[in-house]
Design an enzyme around this catalytic site. Structure first.
Site, PDB file in Angstrom:
ATOM      1  N   GLY A 278      47.292  33.753  42.635  1.00  0.00           N
ATOM      2  CA  GLY A 278      46.779  32.708  41.740  1.00  0.00           C
ATOM      3  C   GLY A 278      45.702  32.029  42.179  1.00  0.00           C
ATOM      4  CD  GLU A 320      54.102  38.237  45.354  1.00  0.00           C
ATOM      5  OE1 GLU A 320      54.891  38.577  45.517  1.00  0.00           O
ATOM      6  OE2 GLU A 320      53.683  37.443  44.265  1.00  0.00           O
ATOM      7  N   PRO A 321      48.131  36.868  47.302  1.00  0.00           N
ATOM      8  CG  PRO A 321      46.842  36.288  49.152  1.00  0.00           C
ATOM      9  CD  PRO A 321      48.398  36.520  48.866  1.00  0.00           C
ATOM     10  N   GLY A 322      45.808  38.266  45.256  1.00  0.00           N
ATOM     11  CA  GLY A 322      45.100  39.535  45.069  1.00  0.00           C
ATOM     12  C   GLY A 322      43.524  39.015  44.938  1.00  0.00           C
ATOM     13  NE  ARG A 323      41.785  35.561  40.034  1.00  0.00           N
ATOM     14  CZ  ARG A 323      41.762  35.822  38.968  1.00  0.00           C
ATOM     15  NH1 ARG A 323      40.584  36.360  38.409  1.00  0.00           N
ATOM     16  NH2 ARG A 323      42.832  35.879  38.268  1.00  0.00           N
ATOM     17  NE  ARG A 360      39.054  38.514  35.374  1.00  0.00           N
ATOM     18  CZ  ARG A 360      38.478  37.326  35.509  1.00  0.00           C
ATOM     19  NH1 ARG A 360      37.275  37.266  35.717  1.00  0.00           N
ATOM     20  NH2 ARG A 360      39.448  36.290  35.404  1.00  0.00           N
ATOM     21  CE1 TYR A 364      43.164  37.550  30.856  1.00  0.00           C
ATOM     22  CE2 TYR A 364      41.150  38.479  32.167  1.00  0.00           C
ATOM     23  CZ  TYR A 364      42.697  38.346  31.484  1.00  0.00           C
ATOM     24  OH  TYR A 364      43.611  39.435  32.174  1.00  0.00           O
ATOM     25  CB  CYS A 391      30.521  50.652  19.288  1.00  0.00           C
ATOM     26  SG  CYS A 391      29.183  51.956  19.536  1.00  0.00           S
ATOM     27  CD  GLU A 392      34.828  45.368  20.518  1.00  0.00           C
ATOM     28  OE1 GLU A 392      35.196  46.321  20.175  1.00  0.00           O
ATOM     29  OE2 GLU A 392      35.622  44.239  20.634  1.00  0.00           O
TER      30      GLU A 392
END
Ligand code: LLP
Length: 463
Positions: A278, A320-323, A360, A364, A391-392
């Site tokens: 996180g 547990e870093p990912g980002r 994202r 978010y 198409c959005e």
């Protein structure tokens, strides 16, 4: 908040609408080292390079949109995390942020462990040679088959997330004549987002087993009784894109309180705690992430202090870093297709990707930066919105950004800090072909995840 809801700086034109932007940067050609991977620079001819390769050449060779992953940057971040935590702690890279065989090999070589949360991630990890004992298996609803594969592969730990799972994993381990190392994921009543955290008594979400109502203590009681399980510790993950260490402080305190309770009740000192991932990164110049050394020092101090107070031996810490590892290591390269100036509002700059390669922003309201990378420009800053080709109307890549007013079809734009949760959350919406991931290092580029083809799409369509 990383940006104010209203322009913080002086308005540079009377017509600027309300939005999440600040004043335009002094120099639109400058690349802020905070948001770009470390080998990215602008050459004398104005073309940006990564790993010594010009983006114009990369676009020709690999097409756009494409993710370019700076291998040296990724490896340096792995080493920084491993060094910061040292030999008496463990760093597990969170594979959900982005996982491929090449990444698994880099992690293995750099001495990191790996957190996986599905059979697919486990298969990738094992296929690429990550030793099973360095793998942690997560998930709130692991299937029977996933549990069987994880146990038989010999994963180093399974993080138990429910009462049912305690029993299921114990049965599988016993049936295979093994004793599976496990942690119990607890919900500590802390929710952290960016610069804020909220401590609540109960959390209304699906992960973990609640601490406050005594459920976590009951889970420990049950796990300790089962022969198939070796309970090695407690796990807590409090949120994403966090800069403020206060949430980790509350989390660590509550986990240590549980360890003390377990010691008092069972005479067992559990040897490990995992504080999850996180940790935040810089998506824009206004974000100020901490260095891994600072984070390690802060977490170690918090845990040591709490353990001293509870008269416990300090457990082995894992994170547990990912980002924080892969996020800053990649950018997405797009080519500009069409441009629509909306008078009094902003200019819509359409690129050849969009919400299928970066969900994202839509999901978010995430903030990103963008730069013109195929050339420099002295044109005035123009308030722009970088949008995709789907198409959005919510198909937005960068909501508010300043680009040079002469940006034109054919220009290359790059969006930095897209290494985490972009390719891994990519979709085929509108039958988009998911872009490749190209690793770049020392003047060489190689595809590590290839671009999807129409053939790939049609192969799944068997009707
Ligand atoms: N450990 C556990 C148990 C997790 O659930 C997560 C992320 C991590 C570690 C890694 O968190 P990181 O260091 O990467 O923030 N799709 C969202 C993020 C979802 C994260 C879910 N769990 C996004 O794009 O922001």
């Amino acid at each position: 908040m990383s940006r104010s809801a209203h322009p913080a700086g002086p308005r540079h034109a009377d017509v600027l609408p309300e939005g999440h932007y600040t004043a335009p940067p002094a120099d639109l050609n400058a690349l802020d080292a905070k948001v770009w991977s470390r080998t990215v620079q602008r050459g004398e001819d104005g073309v940006v390079t990564v790993g010594g390769m010009e983006v114009t050449r990369l676009a020709e060779e690999f097409g756009t949109p494409a993710y370019f992953l700076d291998e040296a940057d990724f490896r340096a971040r792995c080493r920084a995390w491993a060094d910061a935590f040292g030999p008496d702690a463990d760093v597990f890279y969170a594979g959900k942020a982005f996982l491929s065989r090449a990444v698994v090999r880099w992690l293995t070589e750099e001495g990191l462990n790996l957190d996986v949360c599905s059979g697919g991630e486990l298969a990738t990890a094992l296929d690429a040679g990550m030793p099973a004992e360095r793998i942690a298996f997560h998930g709130n609803n692991k299937s029977q088959e996933e549990i069987e594969r994880a146990v038989s592969a010999g994963v180093g730990r399974i993080v138990l997330d429910s009462f049912q799972e305690i029993v299921r994993v114990a049965h599988v381990a016993q049936a295979q004549g093994r004793r599976q190392r496990v942690q119990i994921r607890v919900t500590v009543g802390v929710e952290a987002h960016t610069h804020e955290f909220i401590a609540t008594a109960h959390e209304d979400q699906k992960f973990g087993i609640g601490l406050a109502d005594g459920q976590a203590a009951e889970a420990v009681r049950r796990a300790l009784k089962l022969d198939g399980l070796e309970l090695i510790g407690i796990h807590s993950h409090i949120g994403s894109q966090i800069f403020d260490m206060a949430g980790f402080e509350v989390s660590a305190r509550r986990v240590v309180q549980l360890l003390a309770q377990v010691r008092d009740e069972h005479g067992v000192e559990l040897p490990e705690i995992d504080l999850g991932g996180g940790l935040g990164i810089a998506y824009t110049s206004e974000d100020d992430p901490r260095e891994p050394h600072d984070i390690a020092k802060a977490l170690r101090e918090i845990v040591t202090r709490e353990c001293e107070a509870a008269k416990l031996r300090t457990p082995r810490i894992s994170v547990e870093p990912g980002r924080a590892i892969v996020g800053p290591s990649a950018f997405t390269l797009y080519r500009v297709g069409t441009i629509k100036p909306l008078h009094g509002l902003r200019t819509y700059v359409s690129v050849d990707g969009g919400m299928s390669d970066n969900i994202r922003t839509a999901l978010y309201d995430a903030e990103y930066s963008v730069a013109l990378v195929s050339r420099t420009s002295d044109a005035a800053p123009m308030l722009s919105r970088v949008v995709g080709k789907h198409c959005e109307s919510g198909d937005i890549v960068v909501k508010d950004a300043f680009l040079p007013a002469d940006v034109a079809p054919g220009d290359l734009l790059a969006v930095p800090a897209t290494g985490a949760y972009c390719r891994s959350m990519a979709s085929n919406y509108n039958h988009a072909l998911r872009p490749p991931v190209v690793a770049v290092k020392n003047g060489r580029a190689r595809v590590i995840v290839r671009r999807e083809t129409e053939e790939d799409l049609l192969r799944l369509d068997v009707g």
